[in-house]
Design a protein around this motif. Sequence first.
Motif, PDB file in Angstrom:
ATOM      1  N   UNK A   1      44.894  32.855  32.175  1.00 31.82           N
ATOM      2  CA  UNK A   1      43.788  33.441  32.933  1.00 31.82           C
ATOM      3  C   UNK A   1      44.251  33.889  34.319  1.00 31.82           C
ATOM      4  N   UNK A   2      45.140  33.086  34.945  1.00 29.33           N
ATOM      5  CA  UNK A   2      45.656  33.471  36.260  1.00 29.33           C
ATOM      6  C   UNK A   2      46.497  34.741  36.162  1.00 29.33           C
ATOM      7  N   UNK A   3      47.328  34.827  35.123  1.00 27.01           N
ATOM      8  CA  UNK A   3      48.153  36.026  34.929  1.00 27.01           C
ATOM      9  C   UNK A   3      47.267  37.244  34.700  1.00 27.01           C
ATOM     10  N   UNK A   4      46.241  37.073  33.875  1.00 29.33           N
ATOM     11  CA  UNK A   4      45.330  38.180  33.591  1.00 29.33           C
ATOM     12  C   UNK A   4      44.592  38.622  34.852  1.00 29.33           C
ATOM     13  N   UNK A   5      44.139  37.624  35.647  1.00 29.01           N
ATOM     14  CA  UNK A   5      43.435  37.958  36.883  1.00 29.01           C
ATOM     15  C   UNK A   5      44.353  38.685  37.860  1.00 29.01           C
ATOM     16  N   UNK A   6      45.613  38.220  37.969  1.00 33.93           N
ATOM     17  CA  UNK A   6      46.559  38.879  38.870  1.00 33.93           C
ATOM     18  C   UNK A   6      46.847  40.303  38.425  1.00 33.93           C
ATOM     19  N   UNK A   7      46.956  40.511  37.133  1.00 35.00           N
ATOM     20  CA  UNK A   7      47.213  41.853  36.614  1.00 35.00           C
ATOM     21  C   UNK A   7      46.041  42.779  36.909  1.00 35.00           C
ATOM     22  N   UNK A   8      44.839  42.264  36.743  1.00 34.85           N
ATOM     23  CA  UNK A   8      43.653  43.075  37.027  1.00 34.85           C
ATOM     24  C   UNK A   8      43.543  43.388  38.520  1.00 34.85           C
ATOM     25  N   UNK A   9      43.889  42.408  39.371  1.00 33.42           N
ATOM     26  CA  UNK A   9      43.867  42.666  40.812  1.00 33.42           C
ATOM     27  C   UNK A   9      44.897  43.727  41.190  1.00 33.42           C
ATOM     28  N   UNK A  10      46.047  43.690  40.525  1.00 33.82           N
ATOM     29  CA  UNK A  10      47.080  44.688  40.780  1.00 33.82           C
ATOM     30  C   UNK A  10      46.582  46.091  40.422  1.00 33.82           C
ATOM     31  N   UNK A  11      45.958  46.199  39.264  1.00 31.52           N
ATOM     32  CA  UNK A  11      45.430  47.498  38.833  1.00 31.52           C
ATOM     33  C   UNK A  11      44.325  47.962  39.788  1.00 31.52           C
ATOM     34  N   UNK A  12      43.463  47.011  40.208  1.00 32.65           N
ATOM     35  CA  UNK A  12      42.391  47.368  41.138  1.00 32.65           C
ATOM     36  C   UNK A  12      42.958  47.854  42.468  1.00 32.65           C
ATOM     37  N   UNK A  13      44.032  47.178  42.955  1.00 35.47           N
ATOM     38  CA  UNK A  13      44.653  47.594  44.210  1.00 35.47           C
ATOM     39  C   UNK A  13      45.252  48.994  44.082  1.00 35.47           C
ATOM     40  N   UNK A  14      45.856  49.282  42.932  1.00 39.45           N
ATOM     41  CA  UNK A  14      46.412  50.621  42.718  1.00 39.45           C
ATOM     42  C   UNK A  14      45.313  51.680  42.748  1.00 39.45           C
ATOM     43  N   UNK A  15      44.202  51.399  42.086  1.00 40.48           N
ATOM     44  CA  UNK A  15      43.093  52.357  42.090  1.00 40.48           C
ATOM     45  C   UNK A  15      42.525  52.528  43.501  1.00 40.48           C
ATOM     46  N   UNK A  16      42.403  51.418  44.247  1.00 44.17           N
ATOM     47  CA  UNK A  16      41.887  51.518  45.607  1.00 44.17           C
ATOM     48  C   UNK A  16      42.836  52.327  46.491  1.00 44.17           C
ATOM     49  N   UNK A  17      44.165  52.094  46.319  1.00 44.12           N
ATOM     50  CA  UNK A  17      45.140  52.869  47.089  1.00 44.12           C
ATOM     51  C   UNK A  17      45.066  54.348  46.770  1.00 44.12           C
ATOM     52  N   UNK A  18      44.933  54.667  45.466  1.00 46.65           N
ATOM     53  CA  UNK A  18      44.811  56.084  45.079  1.00 46.65           C
ATOM     54  C   UNK A  18      43.552  56.706  45.677  1.00 46.65           C
ATOM     55  N   UNK A  19      42.460  55.952  45.643  1.00 43.16           N
ATOM     56  CA  UNK A  19      41.210  56.476  46.202  1.00 43.16           C
ATOM     57  C   UNK A  19      41.330  56.692  47.711  1.00 43.16           C
ATOM     58  N   UNK A  20      41.975  55.717  48.408  1.00 42.54           N
ATOM     59  CA  UNK A  20      42.145  55.869  49.851  1.00 42.54           C
ATOM     60  C   UNK A  20      43.020  57.066  50.183  1.00 42.54           C
ATOM     61  N   UNK A  21      44.095  57.248  49.380  1.00 40.01           N
ATOM     62  CA  UNK A  21      44.985  58.382  49.614  1.00 40.01           C
ATOM     63  C   UNK A  21      44.254  59.707  49.392  1.00 40.01           C
ATOM     64  N   UNK A  22      43.431  59.760  48.374  1.00 38.39           N
ATOM     65  CA  UNK A  22      42.667  60.981  48.099  1.00 38.39           C
ATOM     66  C   UNK A  22      41.705  61.268  49.255  1.00 38.39           C
ATOM     67  N   UNK A  23      41.068  60.200  49.787  1.00 40.26           N
ATOM     68  CA  UNK A  23      40.150  60.388  50.907  1.00 40.26           C
ATOM     69  C   UNK A  23      40.875  60.927  52.140  1.00 40.26           C
TER      70      UNK A  23
END
Length: 313
Positions: free
Chosen positions: A174-196
């Motif tokens: 569960x910890x590995x899965x949560x960390x992986x999801x946080x990583x993907x979320x951070x990537x999406x947030x970074x892409x969104x910030x860069x687009x902005x």
Amino acid sequence: MGILLIPILFFGLILLIASFFIVKQQTAAVIERFGKFHSIRQSGLHLKIPLVDRIAGRLSLKIQQLDVIVETKTKDDVFVRLKVSVQYKVIKDKVYEAFYKLDYPHDQITSYVFDVVRAEVPKMKLDDVFLRKDDIAIAVKSELNDAMMEYGYDIIKTLVTDIDPDAQVKEAMNRINAAEREKVAAQYEGDAQRILIVEKAKAEAESKRLQGQGIADQRREIARGLEESVDVLNNVGINSQEASALIVVTQHYDTLQSIGGETNSNLILLPNSPQAGSQMLNDMVASFTASNQIGEAMKKNNKTKGNKGADLA
């Protein structure tokens, strides 16, 4: 005589009643005669010889389910509990084998399930156990079919209905899965910030471009207006120098008027004395006159040098 007849009739009635028996739907009854197998009776009303024939047992022909929980270890040394559900039934034409060859079918099926699962799962890693649970179920069904067919049982289906790793392993997963999801979320947030940021920069660039274009258009219109003003003044006998000076002075007074109209303005325009306008006009006319004189002198000088060079040639 009459007294003896009553018990005989009563005993005969009991024997007559005991001669009939009913077998329910989807059930088979095994009949023995003097302890030896005699026949198999299917659903319906049947007759047997009292005190000679007896119902040795009844077998259900319905599909039954047995849940077996097996604990074993995977290839990557993780202990896991698997719940295997086996659906089976007695073959209608093999009731004899099912009744006489096997006393405890549940135990037999359980043993085969344990054997197959503990042979298949240790070949797999934990993730593969989840991905290939259908392969495990197929292997169990194949092994059970080959073994239980001889005993009159047909294996309908096998299902791996639950896979339960050790509690610590589940927590780690569960910890590995949560960390992986946080990583993907951070990537999406970074892409969104860069687009902005990019879009904001584009918007600012477009705004500056339009602002510059507006200023250029404004200055172009001002120059056109000044040109028209100079032409009008020339038509009334005022030369270009005097016209230019007059326009500047006029703009000076317009600016003063605009500043005077602002009640909260802290801007001070220098010079701002009453004589500033006329002084500015005189200075500008003198400046334009001097500039013209210097220009004429430079032209004469250049012309003289040109003539001397021609004479020497």
